[in-house]
Design an enzyme around this catalytic site. Structure first.
Site, PDB file in Angstrom:
ATOM      1  N   LYS A 156       0.406  -1.157   0.418  1.00 23.31           N
ATOM      2  CA  LYS A 156       0.178  -0.077   0.075  1.00 23.31           C
ATOM      3  C   LYS A 156       0.842   1.073   0.098  1.00 23.31           C
ATOM      4  O   LYS A 156       2.743   1.174   0.362  1.00 23.31           O
ATOM      5  CB  LYS A 156      -1.096  -0.092   1.398  1.00 23.31           C
ATOM      6  N   CYS A 265      -4.748   2.342  -7.659  1.00 19.13           N
ATOM      7  CA  CYS A 265      -5.258   0.311  -7.810  1.00 19.13           C
ATOM      8  C   CYS A 265      -6.805   0.188  -7.846  1.00 19.13           C
ATOM      9  O   CYS A 265      -6.930  -0.722  -9.228  1.00 19.13           O
ATOM     10  CB  CYS A 265      -4.636   0.299  -6.997  1.00 19.13           C
ATOM     11  N   LYS A 328      -4.604   9.072  -0.051  1.00 21.83           N
ATOM     12  CA  LYS A 328      -4.850   8.610   0.905  1.00 21.83           C
ATOM     13  C   LYS A 328      -3.899   9.425   1.923  1.00 21.83           C
ATOM     14  O   LYS A 328      -3.171   9.888   1.207  1.00 21.83           O
ATOM     15  CB  LYS A 328      -4.838   7.047   1.388  1.00 21.83           C
TER      16      LYS A 328
END
Ligand SMILES: NC(=O)c1ccc[n+]([C@@H]2O[C@H](COP(=O)([O-])OP(=O)(O)OC[C@H]3O[C@@H](n4cnc5c(N)ncnc54)[C@H](O)[C@@H]3O)[C@@H](O)[C@H]2O)c1
Ligand SMILES: O=c1ccn([C@@H]2O[C@H](COP(=O)(O)OP(=O)(O)O[C@H]3O[C@H](CO)[C@@H](O)[C@H](O)[C@H]3O)[C@@H](O)[C@H]2O)c(=O)[nH]1
Length: 448
Positions: A156, A265, A328
């Site tokens: 991530k 993604c 994020k």
């Protein structure tokens, strides 16, 4: 020697981590400016911990950067392909970069090698990579043994080094015992405490990657839809989240409702999976709904603002402070970020936006180069200056415990729209702020 092809998020993290484990690694990229930066010790992306890891590898002489395939291929026996697989118009993955990397290997390979595909690619790509390399070897009239392995990456962004070095699982899609052994040895240092390696055929490995992202995206879209229902029926989605997440069959992770999932993604891979299904005449209806729900969810904060002000047209002339731009926290990546949709919604309805992000200001400036009503502010406090209301899109740590009295004193309309459910109503109430989030505190039209 290991060659890593593509020096982006995946390639740089893999290269730096493998060098840290004692391997000699050469990272190759076709982007000369990127390679120049890396050689100077600069890191083209924001990823916590990456800069020092790259520096250590370079100083130890185990990590180098080049644009020269001749140099890299002649010295390596393991090749990691980590180039981009961006979406085509129809949502399918564009394999151009993967196949061009394969061709570059085939044009130069002189000794037995394993070609490892780390990029996210549709089923059958390993076979395509193999065919391209075989064709190039044949054209050269040489016979070199090689094996193609699918080894999807699950890191991530923002936690990439931790994810790479402490993986939950290592998927190896291989039908060749020798190549599987090479991969086992490569990952042995990360696989000591518990065997995390799962060996399967390449097709299953390729599908596993899409299935993992699709499942996570599904959880998020499901929670986002339940958040709308919670608001409608007067329930609290955060209580529901804890209530269902405590069931170990469901689990608490990746169950957070918000203003939509973004990044390089989930959106791309959801669409590619839908496309793959269509190509094989297997409609993936659940994924279609997941994707559609997410597309709508990215407008959720704008819709709340519009309801608060009594209609979209009322946003004309308003100034909205925006905290958080990256898709994020802990990354500067703006790909498919929900903030982009909110900014576009606000600007197209005549609002001014005063935005701040701890890392993604440069990227945002490039994306919105022509947006005169978007002001990029040097701090979260500065974004509030002269603003009517505050919208929060990314849950950066520095936004978690703000001075609510200061927010209330600066915002003309004293209203906060939180796309990541960071605050408690009791606290915002005390400061005299109207507080609206996703699935807990439904928006009410403002009192005039
Ligand atoms: N970003 C993530 O968090 C993540 C995680 C897991 C898997 N993936 C997958 O990994 C792949 C790479 O993703 P990324 O985010 O690192 O991409 P990226 O765009 O950050 O980096 C890709 C790099 O490859 C280079 N490149 C393109 N063609 C090349 C070639 N022929 N030879 C050498 N270099 C070439 C580009 O210049 C670029 O620097 C994608 O398939 C992605 O879906 C990404
Ligand atoms: O409960 C959650 C968790 C995440 N998100 C959002 O989902 C998006 C993706 O987040 P995350 O998965 O943390 O970031 P990525 O770096 O895109 O990582 C995903 O995509 C990578 C590329 O394929 C995979 O390797 C990772 O395993 C997978 O988590 C972000 O917009 C988040 O805000 C939510 O809305 N709710």
């Amino acid at each position: 020697m290991i060659t890593v092809i593509g020096s982006g998020y995946v390639g740089l993290v893999a290269g730096a981590c493998l060098a840290e484990l004692g391997n000699d690694v050469v990272c190759i990229d076709t982007d000369a400016a990127k390679i120049d930066m890396l050689r100077r010790g600069e890191v083209p992306i924001f990823e916590p911990g990456l800069e020092s890891l790259l520096r250590r590898g370079q100083e130890a002489g185990r990590l180098e950067f080049t644009t020269d395939y001749d140099l890299a291929v002649s010295r390596s026996t393991i090749f990691l392909i980590a180039v981009g697989t961006p979406p085509e118009e129809d949502g399918s993955a564009d394999l151009r970069h993967v196949l061009s990397a394969a061709a570059a290997i085939g044009e130069r390979l002189t000794r037995k090698a394993v070609i490892v595909n780390k990029s996210t690619v549709p089923v059958e790509t390993a076979a395509k990579v193999e065919a391209v390399i075989a064709e190039r070897l044949q054209a050269r009239g040489v016979d070199v043994e090689f094996s193609v392995v699918s080894n999807p990456e699950f890191l991530k962004e923002g936690a990439a080094i931790e994810d790479f070095t402490r993986p939950d699982r290592i998927i190896i899609g291989s039908s060749d015992a020798w190549a599987t052994e090479v991969m086992r040895n490569l990952y042995a240092p990360l696989n000591r405490r518990q065997d995390k390696i799962i060996v399967m055929d390449p097709r299953s490995a390729e599908l596993t990657k899409y299935a993992a992202n699709a499942m996570l995206a599904t959880r998020i879209s499901f929670m986002n839809e339940l958040a709308h229902l919670s608001e409608a029926v007067g329930a609290d989605i955060e209580a529901v989240r804890r209530g269902i997440g405590s069931d170990p069959r469901i689990g608490l992770r990746f169950l957070y409702p918000g203003c939509g999932y973004g990044g390089s993604c989930f959106p791309k891979d959801a669409r590619a999976l839908i496309r793959m299904g269509a190509e094989h005449k297997v409609p993936l209806r659940v994924m279609q709904a997941v994707e559609e729900a997410n597309r709508r969810q990215k407008h959720a904060l704008f819709e709340k603002l519009a309801t608060f002000y009594g209609g979209e047209r009322e946003l004309d002339g308003k100034t909205i402070a925006l905290w958080g731009l990256s898709f994020k926290p802990d990354t500067d990546d703006m790909r498919e970020a929900p903030s982009r949709v909110l900014i576009e919604d606000l600007l197209s309805h005549g609002a001014q936006v005063r935005a701040y992000d701890p890392a993604a200001m440069k990227q945002t400036r490039q994306i919105f180069a022509d947006a005169s009503r978007l002001t990029l502010c040097p701090s979260a406090a500065d974004a509030l200056e002269g603003s009517d209301a505050l919208a929060i899109v990314t849950e950066w740590r520095e936004f978690r415990s703000p001075d609510f009295d200061e927010i209330a004193s600066r915002l003309k309309d004293k209203a906060v729209f939180d796309g990541r459910n960071m605050y408690e109503r009791s606290v915002t109430d005390t400061a005299g702020l109207a507080y609206f989030d996703i699935g807990r505190n439904p928006v009410e039209p403002r009192e005039r």
